[in-house]
Write an enzyme that holds these catalytic residues in place. Structure first.
Site, PDB file in Angstrom:
ATOM      1  N   ARG A 165       0.829  -1.210   0.000  1.00  0.00           N
ATOM      2  CA  ARG A 165       0.000   0.000   0.000  1.00  0.00           C
ATOM      3  C   ARG A 165       0.861   1.256   0.000  1.00  0.00           C
ATOM      4  O   ARG A 165       0.611   2.210  -0.741  1.00  0.00           O
ATOM      5  CB  ARG A 165      -0.936  -0.003   1.211  1.00  0.00           C
ATOM      6  CG  ARG A 165      -2.001  -1.088   1.188  1.00  0.00           C
ATOM      7  CD  ARG A 165      -2.825  -1.044   2.460  1.00  0.00           C
ATOM      8  NE  ARG A 165      -3.890  -2.042   2.469  1.00  0.00           N
ATOM      9  CZ  ARG A 165      -3.734  -3.283   2.900  1.00  0.00           C
ATOM     10  NH1 ARG A 165      -2.551  -3.687   3.347  1.00  0.00           N
ATOM     11  NH2 ARG A 165      -4.741  -4.138   2.876  1.00  0.00           N
ATOM     12  N   ILE A 166       1.891   1.268   0.853  1.00  0.00           N
ATOM     13  CA  ILE A 166       2.748   2.447   0.945  1.00  0.00           C
ATOM     14  C   ILE A 166       3.627   2.564  -0.288  1.00  0.00           C
ATOM     15  O   ILE A 166       3.726   3.637  -0.901  1.00  0.00           O
ATOM     16  CB  ILE A 166       3.604   2.392   2.224  1.00  0.00           C
ATOM     17  CG1 ILE A 166       2.710   2.509   3.459  1.00  0.00           C
ATOM     18  CG2 ILE A 166       4.655   3.503   2.216  1.00  0.00           C
ATOM     19  CD1 ILE A 166       3.426   2.264   4.765  1.00  0.00           C
ATOM     20  N   ASP A 179       8.669  -6.654  -5.522  1.00  0.00           N
ATOM     21  CA  ASP A 179       7.796  -7.192  -4.491  1.00  0.00           C
ATOM     22  C   ASP A 179       7.538  -8.659  -4.800  1.00  0.00           C
ATOM     23  O   ASP A 179       7.597  -9.078  -5.964  1.00  0.00           O
ATOM     24  CB  ASP A 179       6.472  -6.419  -4.445  1.00  0.00           C
ATOM     25  CG  ASP A 179       5.744  -6.604  -3.119  1.00  0.00           C
ATOM     26  OD1 ASP A 179       5.714  -5.655  -2.319  1.00  0.00           O
ATOM     27  OD2 ASP A 179       5.205  -7.704  -2.870  1.00  0.00           O
ATOM     28  N   VAL A 204       9.193  -2.550   3.209  1.00  0.00           N
ATOM     29  CA  VAL A 204       8.869  -3.948   3.460  1.00  0.00           C
ATOM     30  C   VAL A 204       8.583  -4.158   4.945  1.00  0.00           C
ATOM     31  O   VAL A 204       9.024  -3.388   5.802  1.00  0.00           O
ATOM     32  CB  VAL A 204      10.022  -4.880   3.030  1.00  0.00           C
ATOM     33  CG1 VAL A 204      10.271  -4.766   1.541  1.00  0.00           C
ATOM     34  CG2 VAL A 204      11.294  -4.574   3.809  1.00  0.00           C
ATOM     35  N   ASN A 213      14.028 -10.573   6.197  1.00  0.00           N
ATOM     36  CA  ASN A 213      14.317  -9.194   5.796  1.00  0.00           C
ATOM     37  C   ASN A 213      15.301  -8.465   6.709  1.00  0.00           C
ATOM     38  O   ASN A 213      15.649  -7.314   6.443  1.00  0.00           O
ATOM     39  CB  ASN A 213      13.020  -8.381   5.722  1.00  0.00           C
ATOM     40  CG  ASN A 213      12.186  -8.746   4.517  1.00  0.00           C
ATOM     41  OD1 ASN A 213      12.706  -9.265   3.530  1.00  0.00           O
ATOM     42  ND2 ASN A 213      10.893  -8.488   4.584  1.00  0.00           N
ATOM     43  N   ARG A 241      11.403  -0.479   8.649  1.00  0.00           N
ATOM     44  CA  ARG A 241      11.863  -0.904   9.966  1.00  0.00           C
ATOM     45  C   ARG A 241      13.380  -0.771  10.008  1.00  0.00           C
ATOM     46  O   ARG A 241      14.070  -1.016   9.022  1.00  0.00           O
ATOM     47  CB  ARG A 241      11.453  -2.358  10.254  1.00  0.00           C
ATOM     48  CG  ARG A 241       9.972  -2.529  10.566  1.00  0.00           C
ATOM     49  CD  ARG A 241       9.618  -1.884  11.897  1.00  0.00           C
ATOM     50  NE  ARG A 241       8.233  -2.091  12.269  1.00  0.00           N
ATOM     51  CZ  ARG A 241       7.245  -1.255  11.990  1.00  0.00           C
ATOM     52  NH1 ARG A 241       7.490  -0.166  11.288  1.00  0.00           N
ATOM     53  NH2 ARG A 241       6.008  -1.502  12.412  1.00  0.00           N
ATOM     54  N   ASP A 288      14.092   7.212   8.781  1.00  0.00           N
ATOM     55  CA  ASP A 288      13.083   7.514   9.799  1.00  0.00           C
ATOM     56  C   ASP A 288      13.068   6.430  10.864  1.00  0.00           C
ATOM     57  O   ASP A 288      12.485   6.608  11.927  1.00  0.00           O
ATOM     58  CB  ASP A 288      11.703   7.625   9.149  1.00  0.00           C
ATOM     59  CG  ASP A 288      10.631   8.087  10.126  1.00  0.00           C
ATOM     60  OD1 ASP A 288      10.858   9.104  10.807  1.00  0.00           O
ATOM     61  OD2 ASP A 288       9.575   7.431  10.207  1.00  0.00           O
ATOM     62  N   HIS A 326      11.149   8.278  13.723  1.00  0.00           N
ATOM     63  CA  HIS A 326      10.010   7.410  13.434  1.00  0.00           C
ATOM     64  C   HIS A 326       8.696   8.199  13.401  1.00  0.00           C
ATOM     65  O   HIS A 326       7.750   7.925  14.143  1.00  0.00           O
ATOM     66  CB  HIS A 326       9.913   6.292  14.478  1.00  0.00           C
ATOM     67  CG  HIS A 326       9.193   5.076  13.983  1.00  0.00           C
ATOM     68  ND1 HIS A 326       9.553   3.786  14.322  1.00  0.00           N
ATOM     69  CD2 HIS A 326       8.122   4.937  13.166  1.00  0.00           C
ATOM     70  CE1 HIS A 326       8.733   2.919  13.750  1.00  0.00           C
ATOM     71  NE2 HIS A 326       7.848   3.609  13.044  1.00  0.00           N
TER      72      HIS A 326
END
Length: 336
Positions: free
Chosen positions: A157-158, A177, A209, A215, A238, A262, A298
């Site tokens: 979505r992002i 993806d 992701v 990951n 993340r 971030d 963040h």
């Protein structure tokens, strides 16, 4: 009367909790701390839990047994990431887990755009010069965004929203993806390629992701060695997706031109805290010293729309499960 406890609530979330509580005639108690073994007792007497935190609930899975003994049958996370939850232990104790997968893709995508524009227009370097009373522009000429190739790792979505924004601004967009969206390619928004091609061709690599065992350190020296020396890295997913030590080496050796982060490794030791001097995370302190690195604590999710959706959706999900209904946001466990 149904009662729900909300863990780790910030002041800006309180009005949305109050609105939902009044509308649904459900008691919701807010507490400012995270859900851990030393705070789980606060859930006793409540029918459900919503929470949001950046550290695991516990290390051994025993907290889920305690929650089961309290009659808790769900945990509703006020964010997309559920890497703080032991899904196997939750399932073993009959606890359903939900998240908010789409609180506001635009909130994150807008931060990516801000970071990208600051990087390509050399804002951090210009600010460093100005802070030193240096107003010379030589050496920091920019290219325009339409000349750039944007590489997106994780086109959910992002990532999809990021692709649409940069495509509309004239940039060429590459995406990677596990699941491809043919509509994006048909619309000319992006082209799906392998990660290695993104690393080789992209002027900006941006990560979107989920965190999983596969990951962790997805982007490290192997990726940096393939990237252009003029390329930038953005990570708003993340912290553990990027190997920070490798990133510092890549920046020092000028394998890449800069980065915007971030999220960072060990961020729970830093974010939402204040320090008189340096932070307790050495690599973060080193990143702060670099003039071509942009750091934010963040905040990609942190908009009014996103916060409201995160709070109210988590409460809706909790109430549905408490009442024996199904939530479309229930996390599927492996093997199901």
């Amino acid at each position: 009367m149904i009662k729900i406890i909300a863990y780790h609530v910030r002041q800006d979330e309180e009005p949305f909790i109050a609105q939902w509580s009044k509308k649904n005639e459900i008691e919701v108690k807010s507490v400012p701390f995270e859900l851990h073994p030393d705070t789980v007792e606060y859930a006793k007497g409540y029918d459900g839990i919503i929470f949001k935190q950046r550290s695991k609930l516990d290390e051994d899975g025993l907290i889920y047994q305690v929650l089961k003994s309290y009659g808790i049958r769900q945990l509703s996370c006020r964010s997309a990431g559920i890497d703080t939850v032991n899904l196997s232990a939750a399932k073993l104790n009959g606890i359903k887990v939900t998240n908010v997968p789409s609180y506001s893709p635009h909130a994150v995508a807008e931060l990516v755009l801000m970071q990208a524009m600051q990087l390509i227009r050399h804002y951090p370097e210009f600010k460093a010069r100005l802070d030193n009373n240096d107003y010379v522009v030589d050496g920091l000429r920019s290219r325009e965004l339409s000349e750039y190739v944007i590489g997106i790792i994780g086109v959910g979505r992002i990532g999809r929203t990021v692709a649409q924004i940069f495509h509309s601004l004239g940039a060429k967009v590459l995406g990677n993806d596990l699941v491809r969206n043919p509509e994006l390619e048909q619309a000319g928004t992006l082209k799906y390629v392998e990660k290695d091609e993104i690393y080789r061709k992209a002027d900006i690599v941006t990560s979107h992701v989920y965190l999983s065992e596969q990951n962790i350190h997805l982007i490290g020296q192997n990726a940096f060695s393939k990237m252009k020396s003029t390329a930038f890295l953005i990570n708003d997913s993340r912290g553990s997706i990027v190997n920070t030590a490798d990133l510092l080496v890549a920046l020092e050796k000028k394998q890449i031109a800069g980065a915007a982060l971030d999220v960072v490794e060990e961020e729970t030791k830093i974010f939402n805290l204040k320090f008189d001097r340096q932070t307790p995370v050495v690599n973060y302190n080193l990143l702060k010293e670099l003039p071509n690195v942009i750091l934010t604590p963040h905040i990609a999710f942190y908009t009014d729309i996103a916060v409201e959706r995160m709070v109210k959706q988590a409460l809706d999900d909790a109430l549905n499960i408490i009442q024996g209904k199904h939530s479309v946001h229930e996390i599927s466990f492996k093997g199901e």
